[in-house]
Design an enzyme around this catalytic site. Structure first.
Site, PDB file in Angstrom:
ATOM      1  N   ALA A   1       0.842  -1.186   0.000  1.00 41.97           N
ATOM      2  CA  ALA A   1       0.000   0.000   0.000  1.00 41.97           C
ATOM      3  C   ALA A   1       0.880   1.240   0.000  1.00 41.97           C
ATOM      4  O   ALA A   1       2.097   1.166   0.196  1.00 41.97           O
ATOM      5  CB  ALA A   1      -0.926  -0.005   1.217  1.00 41.97           C
ATOM      6  N   CYS A   2       0.239   2.392  -0.219  1.00 34.03           N
ATOM      7  CA  CYS A   2       0.955   3.672  -0.178  1.00 34.03           C
ATOM      8  C   CYS A   2      -0.082   4.764   0.067  1.00 34.03           C
ATOM      9  O   CYS A   2      -0.897   4.627   0.976  1.00 34.03           O
ATOM     10  CB  CYS A   2       1.755   3.893  -1.466  1.00 34.03           C
ATOM     11  N   ASN A   3      -0.079   5.813  -0.731  1.00 30.77           N
ATOM     12  CA  ASN A   3      -1.115   6.839  -0.617  1.00 30.77           C
ATOM     13  C   ASN A   3      -2.279   6.597  -1.570  1.00 30.77           C
ATOM     14  O   ASN A   3      -3.435   6.687  -1.194  1.00 30.77           O
ATOM     15  CB  ASN A   3      -0.532   8.240  -0.871  1.00 30.77           C
TER      16      ASN A   3
END
Length: 306
Positions: free
Chosen positions: A261-263
């Site tokens: 995941a990230c932003n």
């Protein structure tokens, strides 16, 4: 033909007439109103392609490369900036790009992560829709030019492709509802956060990116920081051996489901590609922090390196 997900400019020069070229260059834009988009633009790929041109692509690209536009290929939903269309809709977009069944697609970009960030997002997306004969040009357009590859600014209008898209591959796509966030701290799953270290630790406050969030932390408890910079060098992805060494330092537990995941699901795509090349199958959480910060801010309750 290559079966390696990452190919060199030299390989592409020798095979450029045997593959379908896709340029995934992107210039970030403001978050779109999902209700307005649903009414005016949803699934209208001719309109979206016309309205979402990217100057860097139109000014220069590898000859024959069609443009994969992030603002055209995805739609904004309530919690997700780049949500995935149903397969029957996305098939129409891929056909506009000229993609056919069984042909090899080579994707490149330019900009962040030595040209690999937006290209990796396009790669993961096509893979999520069931395409398998995919490769990334390591180092992107800059590497191609440095190797003597030609570019031009001609308008590319591919012949309509015949690719068939039947379903989304849920073995590499994670949705909010299925992720066992309560098991992170118990080490039952491995959740890799591909954002920058300052974003993960909170040195860069979460509300800088998500000003309306009620989250008290900067990441989910039990998440493992693995910024995309760990697998990228000046010329693109670092060697598989070096990526393997980076992965070994993470302490991933054998048999655990791995999430990335990230932003917005873009940086995480870089980690997805690196893990895949090293033999680790991960699920990419498309909503990522954009969804968590709004939908479940109580889960974002940790700071620092823990």
């Amino acid at each position: 033909m290559s079966t390696n997900p990452i190919v060199t400019p030299q390989w592409l020069m020798q095979n450029v007439n045997k593959v379908r070229l896709i340029d995934a260059t992107y210039a970030p834009t403001a978050t779109r109103d999902y209700k307005e988009f649903k009414t005016k633009c949803y699934g209208n790929f001719d309109l979206l392609t016309k309205n979402n041109t990217v100057a860097a692509y139109t000014g220069e690209h590898i000859p024959g490369a069609a443009h994969f536009g992030l603002d055209s290929a995805y739609f904004p939903s309530q919690y997700i900036k780049f949500d995935l269309y149903p397969p029957e809709h996305f098939e129409k977009y891929l056909r506009l790009l000229g993609i056919n069944n069984d042909e090899q697609v080579v994707i490149y970009s330019r900009g962040p992560a030595a040209g690999m960030m937006f290209a990796s997002r396009a790669y993961w997306t096509l893979k999520a829709y069931g395409l398998t004969n995919l490769s990334l040009l390591n180092g992107g357009l800059d590497a191609w030019k440095a190797a003597g590859g030609p570019t031009d600014n001609s308008v590319v209008t591919p012949k309509l492709g015949n690719v068939n898209v039947k379903s989304l591959d849920n073995t590499i796509l994670a949705k909010f509802e299925e992720i066992p966030f309560n098991e992170f701290a118990e080490n039952k799953v491995d959740y890799l956060d591909a954002r920058t270290t300052p974003q993960f630790t909170g040195e860069e406050p979460l509300n800088k990116t998500f000003p309306d969030t009620k989250a008290t932390g900067s990441h989910v408890t039990g998440a493992i920081s693995f910024p995309m910079a760990k697998v990228i060098g000046p010329d693109g992805f670092i060697s598989q051996q070096d990526v393997d060494a980076q992965i070994a330092n993470l302490g991933l537990k054998s048999g655990n489901q791995v999430y990335v995941a990230c932003n917005t699901g873009i940086q995480a795509s870089v980690i997805f590609v690196a893990l895949e090349r090293s033999g680790i199958k991960a699920k990419l959480y498309n909503g990522s922090m954009t969804e968590l910060a709004s939908r479940a801010p109580e889960l974002v309750n940790a700071t620092g390196n823990n």
